[in-house]
Design a protein around this motif. Sequence first.
Motif, mmCIF file in Angstrom:
data_model
loop_
_atom_site.group_PDB
_atom_site.id
_atom_site.type_symbol
_atom_site.label_atom_id
_atom_site.label_comp_id
_atom_site.label_asym_id
_atom_site.label_seq_id
_atom_site.Cartn_x
_atom_site.Cartn_y
_atom_site.Cartn_z
ATOM 1 N N GLY A 192 0.812 -1.212 0.000
ATOM 2 C CA GLY A 192 0.000 0.000 0.000
ATOM 3 C C GLY A 192 0.843 1.257 0.000
ATOM 4 N N ARG A 193 0.184 2.389 0.087
ATOM 5 C CA ARG A 193 0.872 3.674 0.113
ATOM 6 C C ARG A 193 0.103 4.633 1.012
ATOM 7 N NH1 ARG A 193 -0.524 6.773 -5.561
ATOM 8 N NH2 ARG A 193 -2.725 6.213 -5.663
ATOM 9 N N ASP A 248 -12.000 7.669 -4.745
ATOM 10 C CA ASP A 248 -12.614 6.751 -5.705
ATOM 11 C C ASP A 248 -11.619 6.344 -6.781
ATOM 12 O OD1 ASP A 248 -15.093 6.795 -4.461
ATOM 13 O OD2 ASP A 248 -15.828 8.475 -5.665
ATOM 14 N N PHE A 250 -8.040 6.810 -6.699
ATOM 15 C CA PHE A 250 -6.669 6.429 -6.339
ATOM 16 C C PHE A 250 -6.545 5.418 -5.206
ATOM 17 C CE2 PHE A 250 -6.098 10.958 -7.809
ATOM 18 C CZ PHE A 250 -5.565 10.617 -9.045
ATOM 19 N N ALA A 251 -7.472 5.421 -4.278
ATOM 20 C CA ALA A 251 -7.284 4.623 -3.056
ATOM 21 C C ALA A 251 -7.554 3.147 -3.288
ATOM 22 C CB ALA A 251 -8.185 5.146 -1.946
ATOM 23 N N ARG A 252 -6.848 2.331 -2.549
ATOM 24 C CA ARG A 252 -7.041 0.882 -2.570
ATOM 25 C C ARG A 252 -7.090 0.386 -1.127
ATOM 26 N NH1 ARG A 252 -7.970 2.433 -6.776
ATOM 27 N NH2 ARG A 252 -7.154 1.839 -8.828
ATOM 28 N N PRO A 253 -7.845 -0.672 -0.854
ATOM 29 C CA PRO A 253 -7.846 -1.232 0.503
ATOM 30 C C PRO A 253 -6.417 -1.525 0.956
ATOM 31 C CG PRO A 253 -9.555 -2.245 -0.835
ATOM 32 C CD PRO A 253 -8.742 -1.407 -1.778
ATOM 33 N N ASP A 255 -4.367 0.955 1.925
ATOM 34 C CA ASP A 255 -3.650 2.227 1.953
ATOM 35 C C ASP A 255 -3.885 2.929 3.296
ATOM 36 O OD1 ASP A 255 -2.754 1.869 -0.647
ATOM 37 O OD2 ASP A 255 -4.276 3.165 -1.560
ATOM 38 N N MET A 279 -13.739 1.956 2.660
ATOM 39 C CA MET A 279 -12.949 1.323 1.590
ATOM 40 C C MET A 279 -11.828 0.444 2.137
ATOM 41 S SD MET A 279 -12.595 4.544 -1.073
ATOM 42 C CE MET A 279 -11.665 3.592 -2.294
ATOM 43 N N LEU A 281 -9.283 1.557 4.290
ATOM 44 C CA LEU A 281 -8.046 2.275 4.537
ATOM 45 C C LEU A 281 -7.893 2.541 6.030
ATOM 46 C CD1 LEU A 281 -8.677 2.967 1.458
ATOM 47 C CD2 LEU A 281 -7.378 5.072 1.862
#
Length: 344
Positions: A192-193, A248, A250-253, A255, A279, A281
Amino acid sequence: MTAAIDCGRDPVGAAMWLARAFTAGRRLCVWAPGAPDHAHHVAVEFVHPVVAGTRPLAATVAESEVEADISADARLVIGANAGAADLFISSDQTDTAIVLSYHLLWELVQVALEHPGLVGSAASAGGDSTGFLYPFLDAAEEDEASLRESLRVSAGAKVQESEALARESLESNRATLVESGAAICRAVGAGGRVLTMGNGGSATDAARLARVLRFRDIPAESLSADYAVATALANDLGAERIFSRQLDAFARPGDVLVGCSTSGASRNLLAAFDQAATMGLATVGISGYGGGSFTGQASVHHNLVVQSMSVHRIQEAQAALMTSLCERAAGLQGAGEQTVERAR
């Protein structure tokens, strides 16, 4: 050209020089090589003052040394080499000290402008009395030495206040710093980031946090950095959706979302925290004013709080917290998985 004035060593001299430049109709151009977030923070401080009753002043950001040399009447460089600057802030110090230097510059300039007879204008400089910043100053226009001494004493007191608040904030947030650093380390270890966000001066703080994390090999991006995206979303969807809409895209679970705010009450940050939590995060809030609404929001998993009502002192303490957060996250990343688990 005379030698550049060091804003850290001579804040009163720098402020008096700049107040005279503004009074003469000149504008300030700020260049911060390698750290444009600092330059943007200075510009927003002068153009959109956070303290009611103070006047907006023309300040722009240079993207290159050439632009800084040719495009401004007054030049402030934040960097190790002052070059052709009129004023400079050395980058060979902590981020907290750098932020304090340009906050003091703004505060002292505003006070100096309330003394038009001493900064070169016979007409009133405008704005309300700055007695709330320096209550013991009078409006005398004949005794510059006394004004400078009063500003020097008061600036010294503000430095002491800032340093004490930073120490207190680091101590009171020690456990949360450990938890937040561990959350970032776990996220990065899983691919992640870190995404950061903030408004105004806090937007530049968010950009600085992302920059320092990247310097420490932690993937990070600021959601406040792209002016085209931010203004498009504000225009079409409203300012409240600036950050949640970007999540919506850029984010990923897995992060981590970090939100910076002096008040802890920004609606667009609160909306983004809610969306981030749904999401998957992890979320970190960095706030002043005792935490504001961040403290009662379940979607803010880790809340770093500065106990102050002064916007400038809050941001300086937040700079210290961000530095510590970056150090802890990078240290845990280098120490390995077992150390991260022990920090939970």
